[in-house]
Design an enzyme around this catalytic site. Structure first.
Site, PDB file in Angstrom:
ATOM      1  N   TRP A  95     -48.631 -53.346 -31.731  1.00 15.65           N
ATOM      2  CA  TRP A  95     -48.358 -54.529 -30.899  1.00 15.65           C
ATOM      3  C   TRP A  95     -48.386 -54.176 -29.418  1.00 15.65           C
ATOM      4  O   TRP A  95     -48.841 -54.965 -28.582  1.00 15.65           O
ATOM      5  CB  TRP A  95     -47.041 -55.188 -31.282  1.00 15.65           C
ATOM      6  CG  TRP A  95     -47.079 -55.828 -32.643  1.00 15.65           C
ATOM      7  CD1 TRP A  95     -46.296 -55.516 -33.710  1.00 15.65           C
ATOM      8  CD2 TRP A  95     -47.956 -56.883 -33.078  1.00 15.65           C
ATOM      9  NE1 TRP A  95     -46.636 -56.310 -34.784  1.00 15.65           N
ATOM     10  CE2 TRP A  95     -47.643 -57.157 -34.423  1.00 15.65           C
ATOM     11  CE3 TRP A  95     -48.969 -57.628 -32.458  1.00 15.65           C
ATOM     12  CZ2 TRP A  95     -48.303 -58.137 -35.175  1.00 15.65           C
ATOM     13  CZ3 TRP A  95     -49.627 -58.601 -33.195  1.00 15.65           C
ATOM     14  CH2 TRP A  95     -49.289 -58.846 -34.541  1.00 15.65           C
ATOM     15  N   ASP A 163     -41.183 -57.039 -25.523  1.00 21.16           N
ATOM     16  CA  ASP A 163     -41.474 -57.826 -26.721  1.00 21.16           C
ATOM     17  C   ASP A 163     -40.351 -57.534 -27.713  1.00 21.16           C
ATOM     18  O   ASP A 163     -40.192 -56.403 -28.162  1.00 21.16           O
ATOM     19  CB  ASP A 163     -42.838 -57.366 -27.276  1.00 21.16           C
ATOM     20  CG  ASP A 163     -43.234 -58.097 -28.564  1.00 21.16           C
ATOM     21  OD1 ASP A 163     -42.421 -58.864 -29.112  1.00 21.16           O
ATOM     22  OD2 ASP A 163     -44.384 -57.868 -29.007  1.00 21.16           O
ATOM     23  N   LYS A 187     -39.718 -63.760 -37.243  1.00 20.23           N
ATOM     24  CA  LYS A 187     -39.109 -62.585 -37.867  1.00 20.23           C
ATOM     25  C   LYS A 187     -37.605 -62.799 -38.083  1.00 20.23           C
ATOM     26  O   LYS A 187     -37.110 -62.622 -39.178  1.00 20.23           O
ATOM     27  CB  LYS A 187     -39.355 -61.330 -37.024  1.00 20.23           C
ATOM     28  CG  LYS A 187     -40.791 -61.133 -36.533  1.00 20.23           C
ATOM     29  CD  LYS A 187     -41.724 -60.681 -37.622  1.00 20.23           C
ATOM     30  CE  LYS A 187     -43.211 -60.633 -37.267  1.00 20.23           C
ATOM     31  NZ  LYS A 187     -43.683 -60.348 -35.945  1.00 20.23           N
TER      32      LYS A 187
END
Ligand SMILES: *Cc1c(COP(=O)(O)O)cnc(C)c1O
Length: 353
Positions: A95, A163, A187
């Site tokens: 990511w 993030d 999530k």
């Protein structure tokens, strides 16, 4: 997973929310019926995360992946002909790499440290930012590879951007250490479709003039996330999840449980003769626990047997393979115990022969 009480409440209110005679899906986003829903979500998020008053909370669309472009555009984008600005990034996984690739379109982003040399199985030491950096970027919990920052980089006056898609609400976090925090909801917060951005006031208004209105933070900050239609239903479910977090005792209680769940699984993995964890002990995530047997075929056999036993979603990310237990907030300790029991049994059947 979402907490069962949240799904049950949403079920009860599906056709008639708060006595309005409508589903939340049918409400106009500017109506008096929806207003308290979005307001409650923001108030609860601010309370639970202890978000200081000089930060804006935005509810956007486009997922965390859109933030990979919005962050560099808004903090380091320049007018045509202007000299490109610099930023620092620590490459801790897939990511972070995606965020890097996107950011390079708009700014000179330097990878200041990387753990790519060891398949990202640790968090590298973070150097201080370059003096002129527009921001310093990290991915706080690396969902795919299963690492997590424990000590934040010291960035001085350079805004730290993180993030937090896969660790938001997993434990208390000092928001004041960051310039921008962002997270896709799917999530730990709710269903896919809403992305939470927490941004310090002074970072608004820096985007170059050519930035699309939808990709400009101040567009959404000025309009209370109502510049266009926000993802109303995901925001409603997120509000229910936040109520659940609060009822459970808030982030200190949630963190204690998450640490207990993770320790239970890692302790078994460290002792197992068949399975082994892939991440170095100091940097292990309490949300995502990847592990392997060392034999791809056996990993696959395990995944198939687990699924048959009702233990689902255990395959590692398609880019890394192996096995991964994601033990987000709503996963109870009993779920982890069931997994470990199943693994012990599988181990007994495969190691003794
Ligand atoms: C899942 C995830 C993403 C991608 O989120 P989308 O909402 O699908 O764009 C980005 N970063 C991290 C850390 C993630 O876990």
């Amino acid at each position: 997973m979402l907490p069962l009480p949240v799904l049950e409440r949403a079920g009860t209110e599906m056709c008639d929310a708060n006595g309005t005679g409508q589903s939340v899906m049918e409400m106009s986003h500017r109506s008096k019926d929806f207003k308290p829903i979005i307001e409650k979500a923001e108030v609860l998020l601010r309370k639970i995360m202890v978000i200081p008053s000089n930060y804006k909370v935005l509810f956007l669309q486009g997922g965390a992946s859109t933030q990979f472009a919005m962050v560099p555009l808004n903090l380091a984008g320049v007018e045509p002909g202007e000299k490109r600005k610099s930023a620092s990034l620590v490459e801790t996984g897939i990511w972070a790499k995606k965020a890097l690739d996107e950011a390079l379109k708009y700014a000179d982003v330097e990878v200041r440290a990387s753990s790519k040399d060891a398949a990202y199985n640790y968090i590298p030491a973070a150097p201080a930012p370059n003096r002129d950096d527009s921001y310093y970027y990290i991915c706080l919990n690396n969902t795919i590879v299963g690492t997590q920052w424990d000590v934040l980089p010291e960035t001085g006056s350079v805004p730290l951007v993180a993030d937090i898609s896969s660790c938001i609400l997993s434990a208390p976090l000092d928001v004041s250490k960051f310039g921008i925090l962002f997270a896709g909801a799917q999530k730990n917060l709710g269903p896919a479709g809403v992305t939470v951005v927490i941004i310090r006031d002074d970072l608004l208004g820096r985007a170059p003039s050519w930035t699309p209105a939808m990709l400009r933070y101040e567009t959404h900050a000025n309009e209370g996330s109502m510049y266009n239609t926000p993802p109303c239903y995901p925001i409603y479910i997120m509000g229910l999840v936040l109520e659940w977090v609060e009822r459970e005792g808030g982030l200190p209680v949630i963190e204690r449980r998450n640490r207990e769940k993770a320790a239970f699984l890692y302790d078994y993995l460290d002792a197992s003769a068949l399975f082994r964890p892939v991440v170095q002990p100091l940097h292990r995530s309490i949300m995502n626990v990847p592990f392997i047997t060392g034999n791809d075929l056996l990993d696959k056999e395990f995944l198939a047997a687990a699924e048959k036993a009702g233990l689902v979603n255990l395959a590692g990310h398609r880019l890394v393979g192996g096995i991964r237990a994601s033990i987000y907030n709503a996963m109870p300790i009993e779920g982890v115990q069931k997994l470990v029991d199943f693994m012990k049994d599988f181990e007994a059947r495969h190691v003794s022969r």
